[in-house]
Design a protein around this motif. Structure first.
Motif, mmCIF file in Angstrom:
data_model
loop_
_atom_site.group_PDB
_atom_site.id
_atom_site.type_symbol
_atom_site.label_atom_id
_atom_site.label_comp_id
_atom_site.label_asym_id
_atom_site.label_seq_id
_atom_site.Cartn_x
_atom_site.Cartn_y
_atom_site.Cartn_z
ATOM 1 N N THR A 118 -11.077 -38.603 -5.248
ATOM 2 C CA THR A 118 -11.338 -37.807 -4.447
ATOM 3 C C THR A 118 -10.374 -36.722 -5.174
ATOM 4 O O THR A 118 -10.629 -36.194 -6.018
ATOM 5 C CB THR A 118 -10.422 -37.788 -3.263
ATOM 6 N N HIS B 51 -14.931 -33.621 3.390
ATOM 7 C CA HIS B 51 -13.952 -34.190 4.237
ATOM 8 C C HIS B 51 -13.653 -32.574 4.897
ATOM 9 O O HIS B 51 -13.121 -33.062 6.421
ATOM 10 C CB HIS B 51 -12.846 -34.215 4.024
ATOM 11 N N LEU C 66 -10.876 -47.100 -6.615
ATOM 12 C CA LEU C 66 -10.239 -45.947 -5.338
ATOM 13 C C LEU C 66 -9.341 -44.895 -6.185
ATOM 14 O O LEU C 66 -8.347 -44.889 -6.631
ATOM 15 C CB LEU C 66 -9.524 -45.934 -4.572
ATOM 16 N N ASP D 121 -7.698 -41.442 -6.376
ATOM 17 C CA ASP D 121 -7.674 -40.491 -5.683
ATOM 18 C C ASP D 121 -6.650 -39.196 -6.131
ATOM 19 O O ASP D 121 -5.221 -39.580 -6.393
ATOM 20 C CB ASP D 121 -6.397 -41.513 -4.305
ATOM 21 N N ASN D 122 -6.234 -37.715 -5.896
ATOM 22 C CA ASN D 122 -5.655 -37.033 -5.918
ATOM 23 C C ASN D 122 -5.065 -36.409 -4.887
ATOM 24 O O ASN D 122 -4.471 -35.392 -4.793
ATOM 25 C CB ASN D 122 -6.741 -36.262 -6.440
ATOM 26 N N MET E 293 -5.544 -40.639 2.626
ATOM 27 C CA MET E 293 -7.090 -40.613 2.386
ATOM 28 C C MET E 293 -6.351 -41.641 1.685
ATOM 29 O O MET E 293 -7.284 -42.249 1.755
ATOM 30 C CB MET E 293 -6.504 -39.746 1.073
ATOM 31 N N ILE E 294 -5.822 -42.778 0.973
ATOM 32 C CA ILE E 294 -5.270 -44.038 -0.028
ATOM 33 C C ILE E 294 -5.462 -44.772 1.549
ATOM 34 O O ILE E 294 -6.469 -45.846 1.915
ATOM 35 C CB ILE E 294 -4.045 -44.003 -0.351
ATOM 36 N N ILE F 60 -6.512 -48.998 -7.034
ATOM 37 C CA ILE F 60 -6.307 -47.810 -6.637
ATOM 38 C C ILE F 60 -5.100 -47.288 -7.627
ATOM 39 O O ILE F 60 -4.430 -47.341 -8.540
ATOM 40 C CB ILE F 60 -5.361 -47.380 -5.482
ATOM 41 N N GLN G 107 -1.637 -35.844 -5.612
ATOM 42 C CA GLN G 107 -0.747 -36.499 -4.099
ATOM 43 C C GLN G 107 -0.628 -35.073 -3.328
ATOM 44 O O GLN G 107 -0.023 -34.587 -2.911
ATOM 45 C CB GLN G 107 0.644 -37.283 -3.722
#
Lengths: 346, 346
Positions: free
Chosen positions: B163, B209, B230, B232-233, B238-239, B252, B257
């Motif tokens: 992301t 998105h 995943l 993730d940023n 989102m998660i 993950i 965040q």
């Protein structure tokens, strides 16, 4: 009840079983289960016939009563409730089993079962009650063992917080952490369980969640240096309340989610304090003991050794009478049990 | 602006800096920062004087503007905003640095800085823009490297979802996963970024998105076999939307965040689909690149090699003019940037 009478021969008489009558909505109800009386199974050619003596009730079973896949397929309506069992071999044509053997299996909530022998093991004569084969030496003990050692990995002097700490998994997990040199604090419901944790088991502290309104504050008081390992059996709300107290490099073992099993995910409380994941470099991991089946022999050897040495104590909460299985199961969710709950078949 | 004029000598003239004027409430505002004009620093005995040429703006800085500790202490009011910088040595009495050297440091949002040399490194002459020392070869690239390789650990053929995939960290993370043989899908905002991911970078898929109302459905469509990793940023929402799609043993990586930095934790969306942690044996871990400082040389060697081989592309989004730092920073939270955002000091 008559015993089985040999291969191919129809057994006489009936036995009882509980099947899934309807899928629970929220907390399971007695009426979600139906008691059936069915003919005794016959001895399969080359197989064995077992009379169950102890049947387990497990919070994790809740996940299989719904219609979503969790870590196992959901049960079909009308299917026997699955559970670990310990019983005696009543008749056998199988070379590995003989009449009189105690065997651990997963025959579920029924009084008798026929089998081809797969997935069954003889309970070793280790001087302990055969019921321990589905307790401290069964999935609960193995879950504690792999969860604490592989994921929690407590180091001497670290602080470990265990929830549902007076339960089958939690009490073993906490003691294993103590064996590894950690300072262990438990969360349990009610003063009797807390007294058992600090008194009999030697936990450094115990938190009675029924007497606490602010769990974060209570954990902070009991764990003034913070928490290195959280071994959780409760679920999101508990984890969220401990996240702000996790220490750098902390580990969260997602072992059970008792408080969340009875509601759909969208109604579960959420984890919000996730900023700690980056801030404190946390790791959170879920586990299922089955994944470690190749390491079971080592785990059994360690667990048995610790029990013999008096370092791993366990408590069984035995409910008498097959007919009480549903209520014994439902009571898990209100914390009725004190230790590993099993139903003994009279 | 005059250059420094030697050890112990007062420099003449002034330079500018941005300090924290007030703690942001939600999305940072321009007025949260105060532009100050202060005397140029003097060359410390044995130290060096640097003129900053590129100053970074990073979403993670948001966490230090509040009053809670995250992975670093909060900034004090009146303190210079911290940030990575690349500049030229204008004067030096330090044996490791000479005038004209390009140096990477963390001097923050100011035009000049004096230093004793600690925490500063000479930018190697590798044929790339010196700005890469705080971009693809700086914390963003290192974060992608350690996060993807140590935590994500993608295997050939696995599916990796990244992301903020067109950002500095995400674009590097996705390409590193591709180098490891994974199938990579990115989430980014707007068609231009998505086209860059699938076109220039060769991602297998991209999800805009801004054009998607149901992220879970969009990820399911782009990742029909589910998600192994995943990266993730973005944060909790989102998660949570990807959790139901994670495959057995999935990882993950909690890298950033962004969506949650601007609100207190109690207002953040929660992770609710946590049942997948046990069901799919998931691991979720947060990271900070600083923890891996001993492995930086290996990471730099790998990243530089991949850039030279054309396997790791990067994009810099350079804003001209020191005075635009606050707006350049604020724009990160609305996705204004396209690639690693830096402010170039004219």
């Amino acid at each position: 009840m008559s015993a089985a009478t040999g291969s191919g021969t129809a057994t006489t008489g009936m036995h009882r079983r509980f099947v899934l009558a309807r899928r629970p909505d929220g907390l399971p109800q007695v009426d979600d289960f139906r008691l059936e009386s069915v003919p005794l199974p016959t001895l399969p050619a080359g197989g064995l016939l077992v009379r169950n003596r102890f049947v387990s009730v497990d919070p994790g079973t809740r996940g299989r009563l719904g219609d979503r896949e969790t870590y196992a397929q959901p049960l079909a309506l009308g299917e026997v409730i699955q559970a670990a069992t310990v019983g005696t071999v009543e008749a056998s044509e199988h070379p590995k089993f003989k009449a009189g053997d105690w065997v651990a299996a997963a025959f579920g909530w029924q009084e008798w079962a026929a089998s081809d022998g797969r997935g069954i093991r003889v309970v070793p004569d280790n001087g302990l009650s055969p019921s321990t084969a589905i307790g401290v030496l069964g999935i609960p003990g193995l879950t504690a063992y792999f969860g604490m050692l592989d994921i929690g990995a407590p180091q001497p002097g670290e602080t470990v917080l265990v929830t549902s700490a007076a339960g089958a998994v939690g009490s073993a997990a906490g003691q294993i952490a103590m064996i590894r040199g950690a300072r262990v604090v438990g969360v349990a419901g009610g003063p009797a369980k807390c007294a058992w944790l600090t008194g009999t088991l030697g936990f450094a502290g115990a938190i009675d969640h029924r007497a606490v309104s602010d769990m974060t504050a209570a954990v902070a008081a009991a764990c003034p240096e913070g928490v290195d390992v959280l071994f959780d059996n409760v679920g999101n709300a508990m984890i969220d309340s401990v996240l702000p107290l996790m220490k750098r490099g902390g580990r969260i073992v997602v072992c059970g989610q008792m408080a969340d099993y009875n509601r759909p995910a969208e109604q579960a409380p959420g984890l919000r304090n996730t900023r700690a994941f980056i801030g404190q470099r946390l790791t959170m991991r879920g586990l299922v003991a089955f994944d470690h089946v190749r390491q079971y022999p080592q785990a059994w050897a360690d667990l048995t050794g610790w029990i013999r040495a008096g370092r791993l104590k366990y408590r069984e909460d035995v409910v008498e009478g097959f007919e009480h299985l549903p209520q014994a199961f439902i009571g898990l969710f209100t914390g009725d049990n004190f230790g590993r709950r099993l139903v003994h078949l009279r």
